[in-house]
Design a protein around this motif. Sequence first.
Motif, PDB file in Angstrom:
ATOM      1  N   THR A  81       0.818  -1.221   0.000  1.00 27.41           N
ATOM      2  CA  THR A  81       0.000   0.000   0.000  1.00 27.41           C
ATOM      3  C   THR A  81       0.852   1.271   0.000  1.00 27.41           C
ATOM      4  O   THR A  81       0.324   2.369  -0.222  1.00 27.41           O
ATOM      5  CB  THR A  81      -0.919   0.022   1.233  1.00 27.41           C
ATOM      6  OG1 THR A  81      -0.120   0.079   2.435  1.00 27.41           O
ATOM      7  CG2 THR A  81      -1.795  -1.223   1.269  1.00 27.41           C
ATOM      8  N   THR A  83       3.735   4.095  -1.153  1.00 29.23           N
ATOM      9  CA  THR A  83       4.335   4.625  -2.375  1.00 29.23           C
ATOM     10  C   THR A  83       5.809   4.253  -2.403  1.00 29.23           C
ATOM     11  O   THR A  83       6.388   3.861  -1.378  1.00 29.23           O
ATOM     12  CB  THR A  83       4.204   6.152  -2.444  1.00 29.23           C
ATOM     13  OG1 THR A  83       4.937   6.730  -1.356  1.00 29.23           O
ATOM     14  CG2 THR A  83       2.741   6.580  -2.368  1.00 29.23           C
ATOM     15  N   ASP A 117       5.932   8.556  -6.746  1.00 25.45           N
ATOM     16  CA  ASP A 117       4.602   8.450  -6.142  1.00 25.45           C
ATOM     17  C   ASP A 117       3.855   7.188  -6.581  1.00 25.45           C
ATOM     18  O   ASP A 117       2.668   7.032  -6.274  1.00 25.45           O
ATOM     19  CB  ASP A 117       3.764   9.684  -6.475  1.00 25.45           C
ATOM     20  CG  ASP A 117       3.651   9.919  -7.981  1.00 25.45           C
ATOM     21  OD1 ASP A 117       4.284   9.157  -8.755  1.00 25.45           O
ATOM     22  OD2 ASP A 117       2.939  10.857  -8.388  1.00 25.45           O
ATOM     23  N   THR A 119       2.581   3.351  -6.531  1.00 25.75           N
ATOM     24  CA  THR A 119       2.272   2.433  -5.435  1.00 25.75           C
ATOM     25  C   THR A 119       3.041   1.136  -5.622  1.00 25.75           C
ATOM     26  O   THR A 119       3.148   0.613  -6.729  1.00 25.75           O
ATOM     27  CB  THR A 119       0.764   2.143  -5.396  1.00 25.75           C
ATOM     28  OG1 THR A 119       0.058   3.386  -5.295  1.00 25.75           O
ATOM     29  CG2 THR A 119       0.404   1.279  -4.199  1.00 25.75           C
TER      30      THR A 119
END
Length: 620
Positions: A81, A83, A117, A119
């Motif tokens: 979950t 980044t 950024d 995931t």
Amino acid sequence: MAHLLGAESLHLEYPTRVIFDSVTVGINEGDRIGVVGRNGDGKSTLLSLLSGRLEPDQGRVTRRRDVSVGMLDQGDELDPTLTVGAAIVGGIDEHVWAGDARVRDVLGGLVADIRWDATVADLSGGQRRRVALAALLVQDHDILFLDEPTNHLDIEGVAWLAAHLKKRWPAGSGGLVVVTHDRWFLDEVSTATWEVHDRIIEPFEGGYAAYILQRVERDRMNAVIESKRQNLMRKELAWLRRGAPARTSKPKFRMDAAYELIENEPPPRDTVELKQMASSRLGKDVVDLLDVSVVFPVRGDAEAPDHKTVLRDIEWRIAPGERTGVLGVNGAGKSTLLNLIAGSLEPTSGRVKRGKTVKIATLTQQLGELDDVMDDRVSAVIAGKRTTYLAGGKEMTPGQLLERLGFTTAQLSTPVKDLSGGQKRRLQLLLILLDEPNVLIMDEPTNDLDTDMLAAMEDLLDSWPGTLIVVSHDRYLIERVTDQQYAVMDASLRHLPGGVDQYLQLRRAQGSLNGGGATALEGNAPSGAPGASGASGAAGSSSPSLSGADLRNAQKEVASIDRRLGKLADQVAAKHEKLAEFDQSDYVGVAAITDELRGLEDEIATLETRWLELSEQLED
């Protein structure tokens, strides 16, 4: 030398076998240890025991107070979950990590092409692996345990990682223990080698080359390993001495007896004989790529093109018996080039001409050749193939070939589905060779193989009389089994007379021309990272073309550099011979010769860089 960590009388037993029995080892400040051994003998288990992730049945592991330990497993433990940025630097403020030169170096070397950024759950397996390695390296640990850190790294990434680990700690401090099948990487970073075998750990001084040297001497003196295995190690040692003599300067023990073993050892390959055999099987024509271009459609918009040129105007005439390594970053077009040769892809323009007798086989990463025989026993699979095979001028049965590739008699009755990954890989290669192709394409053939099995595979390929095309990030393999290298760069195919070193220099130069673009060797902020510029900077223009007096001066300088490099090569060879014959107990004398050798090698590196700069200008 201060002690960091120790293991005393370790015993570990599983229901079916004993892994370690009364093993005692220690790690001191400044140790750089490479761990080798057959798959399944306990290399990864050893790292888990020493790092404290696994408790032994008997014995204990102790560490000095305040010693920090970091571990890279083969499987990452990243939170899907998070980044990429959060997974690597956690909650550290941007101004803190951005001001740390080591953190910037790690980010540029491993994750420059991954969005900050993004995931973790959306990353590929290779990207997750690099993020996990980056997350470990940005931390400040006294000891690092790395389990197959070169997986999913290309040649540039492996070179960057080696350079990073060599300068990570001051001299004589920190500890490194690494398990890897990448033998070039082992030689580059290790000052000691541990061989895991038969429930014990046997230490050797030096990296992989020194380990091979001592192992041959051990086998000769003790006569405990069968002659076939000993001959294979002699052949490996002979290649190491001929191909990279500098590597054998590391061990500080008497080497004369070991050198006697290879005095009459022939080169690994009789190139002339193999080319003659290949010509008789293939004729004069193999595969010719004639002005070939490949363009793929892409989703475009008003400002971007709707196509991508992967290969442009490629001309490559592949000769009988040619043994070529193909280098390039991921996505450069190496697989496209292989598909053109194999006939599974048609060019957008130009044509591919194949000889009438050409029979091409591809060793892929997917093990597709075994899909239909997974439930069959190994003996039944090979029984359906040819009864004999010619290797090294001798006829061998498939069973003998299996033995040469590390299979035991008991494993012949094992179903294919129950084999390990490395065993399946070896069986796949054998089935392909028994079909008698005369052109073999190998795409990352080192997966799942330990160092012994890689040596066995290379030995088998040495006697294979066909055309060999290899794509691999394993630098040692490329230099070992191929006689020349090409690079796929900027949609073009470029010959590399200077081999892998020349390729790395070209990539560094390419990064400089692109304003310090994302090359793994230079290091820059990852894509989308806070503080990174929106673009990599204005792309540098190509080196200006030369004309008139400048052209003549450049040509003269290139000729002068060529002559100087030839003289330096002779001097380096003479120094290597002097070093090999020198009394290894005279450390002062050895150090003096080594310093002289290092000075010559530095001058060669400087001249080669200048040669590349001038060559680029002359080509323009």
